[in-house]
Motif scaffolding. Structure first.
Motif, PDB file in Angstrom:
ATOM      1  N   ALA A 186     -14.210 -28.610 141.761  1.00 38.64           N
ATOM      2  CA  ALA A 186     -14.918 -28.038 142.740  1.00 38.64           C
ATOM      3  C   ALA A 186     -15.950 -27.540 141.616  1.00 38.64           C
ATOM      4  CB  ALA A 186     -14.120 -26.494 142.997  1.00 38.64           C
ATOM      5  N   ALA A 187     -15.658 -26.965 140.274  1.00 35.48           N
ATOM      6  CA  ALA A 187     -16.611 -26.779 139.529  1.00 35.48           C
ATOM      7  C   ALA A 187     -17.607 -27.902 138.564  1.00 35.48           C
ATOM      8  CB  ALA A 187     -16.262 -25.981 137.933  1.00 35.48           C
ATOM      9  N   TYR A 188     -17.223 -28.764 138.742  1.00 35.94           N
ATOM     10  CA  TYR A 188     -18.236 -29.950 138.709  1.00 35.94           C
ATOM     11  C   TYR A 188     -18.713 -30.474 139.119  1.00 35.94           C
ATOM     12  CZ  TYR A 188     -19.181 -34.568 136.794  1.00 35.94           C
ATOM     13  OH  TYR A 188     -20.153 -35.842 136.477  1.00 35.94           O
ATOM     14  N   VAL A 189     -18.760 -30.308 140.510  1.00 31.78           N
ATOM     15  CA  VAL A 189     -19.518 -30.250 141.937  1.00 31.78           C
ATOM     16  C   VAL A 189     -21.126 -29.116 141.512  1.00 31.78           C
ATOM     17  CG1 VAL A 189     -19.638 -30.174 143.880  1.00 31.78           C
ATOM     18  CG2 VAL A 189     -17.779 -31.553 143.309  1.00 31.78           C
ATOM     19  N   HIS A 190     -20.388 -27.743 141.828  1.00 27.58           N
ATOM     20  CA  HIS A 190     -21.503 -26.904 141.442  1.00 27.58           C
ATOM     21  C   HIS A 190     -22.475 -26.807 140.222  1.00 27.58           C
ATOM     22  CE1 HIS A 190     -21.958 -22.127 141.024  1.00 27.58           C
ATOM     23  NE2 HIS A 190     -22.393 -22.830 139.869  1.00 27.58           N
ATOM     24  N   ALA A 191     -21.407 -27.224 139.338  1.00 28.89           N
ATOM     25  CA  ALA A 191     -22.694 -27.468 137.823  1.00 28.89           C
ATOM     26  C   ALA A 191     -23.669 -29.041 138.137  1.00 28.89           C
ATOM     27  CB  ALA A 191     -21.648 -27.870 136.739  1.00 28.89           C
ATOM     28  N   LYS A 192     -22.565 -29.529 138.750  1.00 30.40           N
ATOM     29  CA  LYS A 192     -24.262 -30.986 139.050  1.00 30.40           C
ATOM     30  C   LYS A 192     -24.975 -30.135 140.053  1.00 30.40           C
ATOM     31  CE  LYS A 192     -23.414 -34.751 138.285  1.00 30.40           C
ATOM     32  NZ  LYS A 192     -23.978 -36.032 137.346  1.00 30.40           N
ATOM     33  N   ARG A 193     -25.213 -29.666 140.736  1.00 31.24           N
ATOM     34  CA  ARG A 193     -25.732 -29.198 142.043  1.00 31.24           C
ATOM     35  C   ARG A 193     -26.172 -28.362 141.147  1.00 31.24           C
ATOM     36  NH1 ARG A 193     -22.436 -27.960 146.809  1.00 31.24           N
ATOM     37  NH2 ARG A 193     -21.958 -30.727 147.805  1.00 31.24           N
ATOM     38  N   GLY A 194     -26.154 -27.365 139.664  1.00 36.24           N
ATOM     39  CA  GLY A 194     -27.018 -26.340 139.220  1.00 36.24           C
ATOM     40  C   GLY A 194     -27.914 -26.720 138.598  1.00 36.24           C
ATOM     41  N   GLY A 195     -28.962 -25.971 137.561  1.00 37.07           N
ATOM     42  CA  GLY A 195     -29.815 -25.890 136.748  1.00 37.07           C
ATOM     43  C   GLY A 195     -29.530 -27.202 135.783  1.00 37.07           C
ATOM     44  N   PRO A 196     -30.252 -27.254 134.550  1.00 37.60           N
ATOM     45  CA  PRO A 196     -30.405 -27.794 133.488  1.00 37.60           C
ATOM     46  C   PRO A 196     -29.471 -26.867 132.123  1.00 37.60           C
ATOM     47  CG  PRO A 196     -32.739 -26.899 133.714  1.00 37.60           C
ATOM     48  CD  PRO A 196     -32.252 -26.370 134.898  1.00 37.60           C
ATOM     49  N   GLN A 197     -28.732 -25.978 132.361  1.00 34.77           N
ATOM     50  CA  GLN A 197     -28.072 -24.793 131.730  1.00 34.77           C
ATOM     51  C   GLN A 197     -27.199 -25.609 131.686  1.00 34.77           C
ATOM     52  OE1 GLN A 197     -29.283 -23.480 135.041  1.00 34.77           O
ATOM     53  NE2 GLN A 197     -29.055 -22.151 134.885  1.00 34.77           N
ATOM     54  N   TYR A 198     -26.183 -26.188 133.171  1.00 36.02           N
ATOM     55  CA  TYR A 198     -25.250 -26.902 132.771  1.00 36.02           C
ATOM     56  C   TYR A 198     -25.257 -28.014 132.747  1.00 36.02           C
ATOM     57  CZ  TYR A 198     -24.298 -23.309 136.815  1.00 36.02           C
ATOM     58  OH  TYR A 198     -24.001 -22.325 137.153  1.00 36.02           O
ATOM     59  N   ARG A 199     -26.439 -29.160 131.921  1.00 37.61           N
ATOM     60  CA  ARG A 199     -26.122 -29.937 131.297  1.00 37.61           C
ATOM     61  C   ARG A 199     -26.136 -29.961 129.843  1.00 37.61           C
ATOM     62  NH1 ARG A 199     -28.205 -31.393 136.684  1.00 37.61           N
ATOM     63  NH2 ARG A 199     -30.832 -30.299 135.884  1.00 37.61           N
ATOM     64  N   GLU A 200     -25.850 -28.574 128.889  1.00 36.59           N
ATOM     65  CA  GLU A 200     -26.369 -28.815 127.957  1.00 36.59           C
ATOM     66  C   GLU A 200     -25.165 -28.094 127.725  1.00 36.59           C
ATOM     67  OE1 GLU A 200     -26.933 -24.648 125.282  1.00 36.59           O
ATOM     68  OE2 GLU A 200     -27.834 -24.750 127.004  1.00 36.59           O
ATOM     69  N   THR A 201     -24.313 -29.487 127.318  1.00 37.45           N
ATOM     70  CA  THR A 201     -23.127 -29.731 126.515  1.00 37.45           C
ATOM     71  C   THR A 201     -22.929 -30.136 124.938  1.00 37.45           C
ATOM     72  OG1 THR A 201     -23.295 -32.376 127.045  1.00 37.45           O
ATOM     73  CG2 THR A 201     -22.441 -30.990 129.016  1.00 37.45           C
TER      74      THR A 201
END
Length: 428
Positions: A186-201
């Motif tokens: 559920a958290a991953y699905v939310h992050a994929k729909r989010g902005g670029p801040q979620y892809r800052e890894t």
């Protein structure tokens, strides 16, 4: 029976603390509807607390406090970050993995939620994550300390229902890990729909994983010590709780060296305060449960349910709905002490395995700690995040749905909870 339920609901609606609701409603009903002397109240309170197994509670509480103060929580979070910090929405996933690790040590959902929130929330804010959703995920993941062993909730359910604590501990491993995995999805699905801040890894490196694993090894030794000792017959659950507290002291003081002797008086007082609150609820709830049993409620309720259906699955659905409603208004321990003695005999009459039934109840209790208006894990997560509870509650849908999916799966597939205890020879 109408008097005790009427007093109970009235005092609850007036906002009286649950521990006083239980005691006062029982005393009022005793005085007004029976000729039993009031002195029986103190005797029933003592009888409810007169259990060697219940001595595990203060030791597990103290172990959880030591875990946080001694640096164990931080090492587990660092390990989780090194393991999956490179995935989209990494901070949310790290919180879930850390929750699973801490659950295998502390046994307290609110303690886990507080520990993870205090470590993860500053990072969530710094990287501009949705803080309310992050708090909702942490609340749901932290609540699973009631399901993943060792668990204070399981100890109480086992005592009330006269079940093997070791078998109940093992029954929660698979459903607990499935819940963590579902919340992570559920958290991953939310992050994929989010902005670029979620892809800052941050990049994955074996060197960092190896270093954090080595640092976390002493922390991982605690659940192995507890479960291994109980299942291997080396000590009882109460002795395991005492050993875990001592082990936490050794690790915090001599391995991580973040725990000082000067810290101990404050930590002991905190553990004593939390344990006393739990024990007081158990004592007053035992009086309430005794009156309910004397009023023949289990038989009446059992007959009513059997009139509805003779199908065990229908009974389990009714129990799930009942506990989801109760969890919205009652503290977990009080709910268990009042309802389990009533429902367990009915479940046995339906041919439902008591370990499976107990695990379904524990899962419901975990979900109850994140459902408003009473959900304690939800309040803790919102408080640490410094966010209004109502705004965090609005973000509960996805992680809550994930937990509900595993509850339904566990309810209809008993082997998810029974396979490990059966393999260990604890049940047939």
């Amino acid at each position: 029976m109408a008097v005790i339920l009427g007093c109970f609901l009235l005092l609850l609606l007036l906002g009286v603390p649950v521990v006083f609701v239980l005691g006062a409603s029982a005393v009022i009903a005793l005085v007004t509807t029976t000729e039993v002397p009031v002195a029986i109240v103190s005797q029933r309170v003592f009888a409810g607390l007169n259990s060697f197994t219940l001595m595990a509670i203060p030791f597990f509480v103290f172990a959880g406090i030591i875990m946080d103060a001694g640096g164990i929580s931080k090492r587990i979070v660092n390990f989780s970050s090194a393991l999956i910090g490179w995935v989209t929405g990494s901070l949310l996933l790290v919180a879930c993995v850390a929750a699973a690790g801490l659950a295998a040590i502390s046994g307290s959902g609110s303690a886990d939620t507080a520990a993870i929130s205090s470590i993860m929330q500053p990072q969530l804010k710094r990287r501009r994550y949705d803080v309310d959703f992050g708090a909702a995920v942490i609340a749901c993941a932290g609540s699973l300390a009631q399901v993943i062993p060792p668990s204070l909730t399981m100890v109480i359910v086992a005592v009330v229902a006269n079940l093997s604590i070791g078998a109940l501990f093992l029954s929660g491993v698979v459903p607990g890990l499935l819940c963590i995995a579902a919340i992570m999805i559920a958290a991953y699905v939310h992050a994929k729909r989010g902005g670029p801040q979620y892809r800052e890894t941050e990049p994955f490196t074996l060197a960092r994983l190896g270093r954090t694993t080595y640092q976390a090894l002493p922390a991982f030794g605690m659940p192995l010590l507890i479960l291994g000792g109980i299942l291997g017959g080396a000590f009882t659950p109460t002795e395991a709780a005492a050993v875990s507290a001592f082990y936490g002291l050794i690790v915090g003081m001599f391995v991580y060296r973040e725990l000082k002797v000067s810290h101990l008086p404050q930590l002991i007082l905190r553990a004593a305060s939390l344990s006393a609150a739990v024990m007081l609820i158990i004592g007053t709830a035992s009086v309430f449960a005794w009156l309910v049993a004397n009023a023949n409620v289990p038989t009446l309720l059992g007959n009513w349910i059997r009139d509805l259906s003779s199908d065990p699955l229908v009974f389990l659905i009714i129990v799930n709905v009942l506990f989801l409603i109760i969890g919205m208004f009652l503290e977990t321990i009080a709910a268990i002490l009042i309802v389990v003695p009533v429902l367990m005999p009915i479940a046995l009459d339906y041919g439902i395995d008591p370990i499976h039934f107990a695990l379904v109840i524990v899962l419901n209790c975990a979900i109850g700690t994140v459902t408003p208006p009473y959900g304690i894990s939800l309040f803790v997560a919102a408080s640490v995040a410094n966010r209004p509870v109502i705004k965090v509650a609005r973000k509960l849908l996805m992680p809550f749905a994930a937990m509900m999916a595993i509850l339904v799966l566990t309810t209809f597939v008993p082997e998810l909870s029974l396979a490990l205890p059966r393999m260990a020879g604890l049940i047939q």
